[in-house]
Design a protein around this motif. Structure first.
Motif, PDB file in Angstrom:
ATOM      1  N   GLN A 145       5.476 -10.370 -27.400  1.00  0.00           N
ATOM      2  CA  GLN A 145       6.128  -9.105 -27.733  1.00  0.00           C
ATOM      3  C   GLN A 145       7.608  -9.380 -27.997  1.00  0.00           C
ATOM      4  O   GLN A 145       8.301  -9.898 -27.124  1.00  0.00           O
ATOM      5  N   ILE A 146       8.075  -9.028 -29.202  1.00  0.00           N
ATOM      6  CA  ILE A 146       9.501  -9.184 -29.516  1.00  0.00           C
ATOM      7  C   ILE A 146      10.295  -8.246 -28.611  1.00  0.00           C
ATOM      8  O   ILE A 146       9.961  -7.074 -28.472  1.00  0.00           O
ATOM      9  N   ILE A 147      11.345  -8.768 -27.978  1.00  0.00           N
ATOM     10  CA  ILE A 147      12.204  -7.967 -27.105  1.00  0.00           C
ATOM     11  C   ILE A 147      13.507  -7.708 -27.857  1.00  0.00           C
ATOM     12  O   ILE A 147      14.219  -8.661 -28.206  1.00  0.00           O
ATOM     13  N   PRO A 148      13.839  -6.440 -28.120  1.00  0.00           N
ATOM     14  CA  PRO A 148      15.085  -6.127 -28.834  1.00  0.00           C
ATOM     15  C   PRO A 148      16.310  -6.639 -28.069  1.00  0.00           C
ATOM     16  O   PRO A 148      16.341  -6.622 -26.836  1.00  0.00           O
ATOM     17  N   HIS A 149      17.304  -7.074 -28.819  1.00  0.00           N
ATOM     18  CA  HIS A 149      18.523  -7.637 -28.242  1.00  0.00           C
ATOM     19  C   HIS A 149      19.165  -6.700 -27.218  1.00  0.00           C
ATOM     20  O   HIS A 149      19.681  -7.153 -26.191  1.00  0.00           O
ATOM     21  N   ASP A 150      19.123  -5.403 -27.452  1.00  0.00           N
ATOM     22  CA  ASP A 150      19.772  -4.465 -26.529  1.00  0.00           C
ATOM     23  C   ASP A 150      19.057  -4.349 -25.179  1.00  0.00           C
ATOM     24  O   ASP A 150      19.571  -3.724 -24.255  1.00  0.00           O
ATOM     25  N   ARG A 151      17.904  -4.977 -25.027  1.00  0.00           N
ATOM     26  CA  ARG A 151      17.184  -4.971 -23.745  1.00  0.00           C
ATOM     27  C   ARG A 151      17.311  -6.275 -22.978  1.00  0.00           C
ATOM     28  O   ARG A 151      16.856  -6.375 -21.830  1.00  0.00           O
ATOM     29  N   ASP A 197       5.544 -15.777 -17.325  1.00  0.00           N
ATOM     30  CA  ASP A 197       5.930 -15.298 -18.656  1.00  0.00           C
ATOM     31  C   ASP A 197       5.969 -16.459 -19.646  1.00  0.00           C
ATOM     32  O   ASP A 197       6.314 -17.587 -19.296  1.00  0.00           O
ATOM     33  N   GLU A 198       5.601 -16.153 -20.885  1.00  0.00           N
ATOM     34  CA  GLU A 198       5.661 -17.129 -21.966  1.00  0.00           C
ATOM     35  C   GLU A 198       6.674 -16.638 -22.992  1.00  0.00           C
ATOM     36  O   GLU A 198       6.498 -15.573 -23.568  1.00  0.00           O
ATOM     37  N   LEU A 199       7.726 -17.418 -23.185  1.00  0.00           N
ATOM     38  CA  LEU A 199       8.796 -17.066 -24.121  1.00  0.00           C
ATOM     39  C   LEU A 199       8.734 -17.938 -25.362  1.00  0.00           C
ATOM     40  O   LEU A 199       8.416 -19.120 -25.279  1.00  0.00           O
ATOM     41  N   VAL A 200       9.077 -17.331 -26.483  1.00  0.00           N
ATOM     42  CA  VAL A 200       9.298 -18.065 -27.718  1.00  0.00           C
ATOM     43  C   VAL A 200      10.688 -17.666 -28.187  1.00  0.00           C
ATOM     44  O   VAL A 200      10.976 -16.475 -28.344  1.00  0.00           O
ATOM     45  N   ILE A 201      11.561 -18.657 -28.344  1.00  0.00           N
ATOM     46  CA  ILE A 201      12.927 -18.407 -28.803  1.00  0.00           C
ATOM     47  C   ILE A 201      13.035 -18.862 -30.260  1.00  0.00           C
ATOM     48  O   ILE A 201      12.663 -19.989 -30.590  1.00  0.00           O
ATOM     49  N   PHE A 202      13.497 -17.955 -31.096  1.00  0.00           N
ATOM     50  CA  PHE A 202      13.649 -18.225 -32.532  1.00  0.00           C
ATOM     51  C   PHE A 202      15.140 -18.259 -32.865  1.00  0.00           C
ATOM     52  O   PHE A 202      15.912 -17.526 -32.284  1.00  0.00           O
ATOM     53  N   GLN A 203      15.494 -19.060 -33.829  1.00  0.00           N
ATOM     54  CA  GLN A 203      16.863 -19.075 -34.347  1.00  0.00           C
ATOM     55  C   GLN A 203      16.785 -18.814 -35.844  1.00  0.00           C
ATOM     56  O   GLN A 203      16.225 -19.626 -36.586  1.00  0.00           O
ATOM     57  N   ALA A 204      17.304 -17.673 -36.268  1.00  0.00           N
ATOM     58  CA  ALA A 204      17.319 -17.335 -37.693  1.00  0.00           C
ATOM     59  C   ALA A 204      18.316 -18.232 -38.413  1.00  0.00           C
ATOM     60  O   ALA A 204      19.410 -18.480 -37.910  1.00  0.00           O
ATOM     61  N   ILE A 205      17.913 -18.714 -39.574  1.00  0.00           N
ATOM     62  CA  ILE A 205      18.812 -19.521 -40.388  1.00  0.00           C
ATOM     63  C   ILE A 205      18.821 -18.972 -41.802  1.00  0.00           C
ATOM     64  O   ILE A 205      17.810 -18.534 -42.316  1.00  0.00           O
ATOM     65  N   ALA A 206      19.999 -18.957 -42.384  1.00  0.00           N
ATOM     66  CA  ALA A 206      20.139 -18.447 -43.747  1.00  0.00           C
ATOM     67  C   ALA A 206      19.880 -19.587 -44.729  1.00  0.00           C
ATOM     68  O   ALA A 206      20.192 -20.742 -44.466  1.00  0.00           O
ATOM     69  N   GLY A 207      19.309 -19.243 -45.824  1.00  0.00           N
ATOM     70  CA  GLY A 207      19.042 -20.240 -46.843  1.00  0.00           C
ATOM     71  C   GLY A 207      19.295 -19.663 -48.227  1.00  0.00           C
ATOM     72  O   GLY A 207      19.524 -18.470 -48.392  1.00  0.00           O
ATOM     73  N   GLY A 208      19.203 -20.494 -49.204  1.00  0.00           N
ATOM     74  CA  GLY A 208      19.458 -19.989 -50.515  1.00  0.00           C
ATOM     75  C   GLY A 208      18.586 -20.572 -51.574  1.00  0.00           C
ATOM     76  O   GLY A 208      17.806 -21.382 -51.507  1.00  0.00           O
TER      77      GLY A 208
END
Length: 66
Positions: free
Chosen positions: A39-45, A55-66
């Protein structure tokens, strides 16, 4: 307490919040997103969301591309 982060087991003291855990891991940076038990947890929570045993966590890092 035992949790899983990105398929790696980790033992924690107490029941930290998501924000506290990310600070501990030096992963609290712009573009970070995470899911707990698929379940994605919103940043404000993150500051109020306490982790629980197993608990099982998945941490993502968004990266910009072009």
């Amino acid at each position: 307490m035992n949790i899983t982060i990105n398929d790696s087991s980790m033992t924690l003291d107490g029941s930290p919040t998501l924000a506290e855990l990310l600070e501990q891991l030096s992963r609290h940076q712009p573009g970070t997103a995470l899911a707990v038990n698929q379940q994605i947890i919103p940043h404000d929570r993150w500051a109020s969301f306490h982790l629980q045993e197993g608990d099982e966590l998945v941490i993502f890092q968004a990266i910009a591309g072009g």
